[in-house]
Design an enzyme around this catalytic site. Structure first.
Site, short mmCIF file in Angstrom:
data_model
loop_
_atom_site.label_atom_id
_atom_site.label_comp_id
_atom_site.label_asym_id
_atom_site.label_seq_id
_atom_site.Cartn_x
_atom_site.Cartn_y
_atom_site.Cartn_z
N ASP A 62 0.86 -1.18 0.00
CA ASP A 62 0.00 0.00 0.00
C ASP A 62 0.90 1.23 0.00
O ASP A 62 1.82 1.34 0.82
CB ASP A 62 -0.92 0.02 1.22
CG ASP A 62 -2.15 0.91 1.01
OD1 ASP A 62 -1.97 2.05 0.55
OD2 ASP A 62 -3.27 0.45 1.29
N ARG A 73 -12.55 2.05 10.46
CA ARG A 73 -12.71 0.68 9.95
C ARG A 73 -11.41 -0.05 9.68
O ARG A 73 -11.38 -1.27 9.59
CB ARG A 73 -13.53 0.71 8.64
CG ARG A 73 -12.79 1.40 7.52
CD ARG A 73 -13.69 1.90 6.41
NE ARG A 73 -12.93 2.65 5.39
CZ ARG A 73 -12.55 3.91 5.53
NH1 ARG A 73 -12.83 4.57 6.63
NH2 ARG A 73 -11.86 4.51 4.57
N ASN A 131 -9.91 0.34 -6.41
CA ASN A 131 -10.05 0.97 -7.71
C ASN A 131 -9.90 -0.06 -8.82
O ASN A 131 -9.16 -1.03 -8.70
CB ASN A 131 -9.04 2.11 -7.89
CG ASN A 131 -7.61 1.61 -7.96
OD1 ASN A 131 -7.11 1.25 -9.03
ND2 ASN A 131 -6.93 1.56 -6.81
N CYS A 189 -15.18 4.67 -0.59
CA CYS A 189 -15.66 4.96 0.76
C CYS A 189 -15.58 6.44 1.08
O CYS A 189 -16.40 6.96 1.86
CB CYS A 189 -14.83 4.17 1.77
SG CYS A 189 -14.99 2.38 1.60
N CYS A 249 -7.82 -13.96 -20.14
CA CYS A 249 -7.61 -15.38 -19.87
C CYS A 249 -7.87 -16.27 -21.08
O CYS A 249 -7.82 -17.50 -20.97
CB CYS A 249 -8.41 -15.84 -18.66
SG CYS A 249 -10.20 -15.69 -18.81
#
Length: 266
Positions: A62, A73, A131, A189, A249
């Site tokens: 991250d 949260r 995203n 969010c 795929c």
């Protein structure tokens, strides 16, 4: 393969008591590497359960910093770590939970060759991002290296979770379900809000699916998606099929879509 020491036998005793896991299953967890992309609402509970369960190496990726609004949260982080990189903050928490495991913080945005390197080295990949661009890139890397991808999402009072297991010849990929040619309105969010326990529920389910995949236990969510409506606390399940014309795929035997006719309330 090293035998579990006395401290490990005690730490993981409740897993070892399960006939389906036992010492052999716990050893598989200790020898595994999980890549968790996103150390926010979903990545926090997912990473906590992977660490407490004894996954031997966790790469937590991250590039964002902890903000005050995250703390409602994102349970990996604390008020004292506001402003700290989320991967570094998460590493600190996971190592406090289980000092026996190795946690590596990837503080750069995962993309291109860096993403491919991390995916190729992982036994299981957890998509805990928010995203579509990153989700599609991560999916392509998982298809390229035939890695199982555990995908979760949550917004407002709803959440969804599924598995795309590229080790199976009949498995769909994320692009089959959400083609990048579509341009859906991207909700997050920060603008739409989210009920805090929803990310905990979905993130914990992602951890459960990842642990099962590592140990080869039970039946994964590959080919199925679960939706949660937390306002009514009802689950809905639907089949996920492969797209024979998916550009990611390749040629597959089934059409890529969610079969709404198969949806049931659980």
């Amino acid at each position: 393969m090293n035998e579990l020491n006395d401290a490990q036998l005690l730490r993981y005793a409740r897993h070892i008591l399960l006939d389906e896991i036992g010492i052999e299953g716990q050893q598989k967890l200790i020898n595994a590497r999980a890549l968790v992309v996103g150390a926010g609402g979903l990545g926090s509970p997912a990473a906590v359960y992977l660490a407490s369960a004894g996954v031997g190496e966790i790469v937590l990726a991250d590039h964002d910093a902890v903000e005050l609004s995250n703390l409602q949260r994102q349970i990996l982080h604390t008020t004292a770590r506001i402003g700290k990189n989320k991967a570094e903050s998460g590493k600190q928490m996971l190592e406090a939970i289980n000092p026996e495991i190795q946690v590596r913080a990837q503080v750069l945005r995962l993309e291109d060759s860096l993403m491919e390197l991390e995916v190729a080295a992982a036994d299981v990949v957890l998509d805990c991002t928010d995203n579509f661009e990153t989700r599609h890139a991560l999916n392509e890397a998982c298809v390229l290296f035939s890695k199982p991808l555990v995908s979760g999402a949550a917004i407002r009072f709803g959440g969804q979770v599924t598995v795309f297991d590229q080790r199976k010849p009949g498995s769909a990929c994320y692009h089959c379900l959400f083609p990048d040619t579509d341009t859906p309105e991207e909700m997050n969010c920060a603008t739409s809000g989210v009920f805090a326990p929803v990310v905990g529920i979905i993130g914990a389910m992602q951890a459960a699916e990842a642990l099962k995949l590592i140990m080869g236990l039970g039946e994964s969510l590959d080919g199925r998606m679960q939706w949660l409506d937390a306002l009514t606390m009802q689950w809905r399940s639907a089949r996920v099929q492969r797209d024979p014309e998916c550009r990611v795929c390749g040629v597959r035997p089934h059409a890529g879509k969610v079969d709404d006719g198969a949806a049931v309330d659980l």
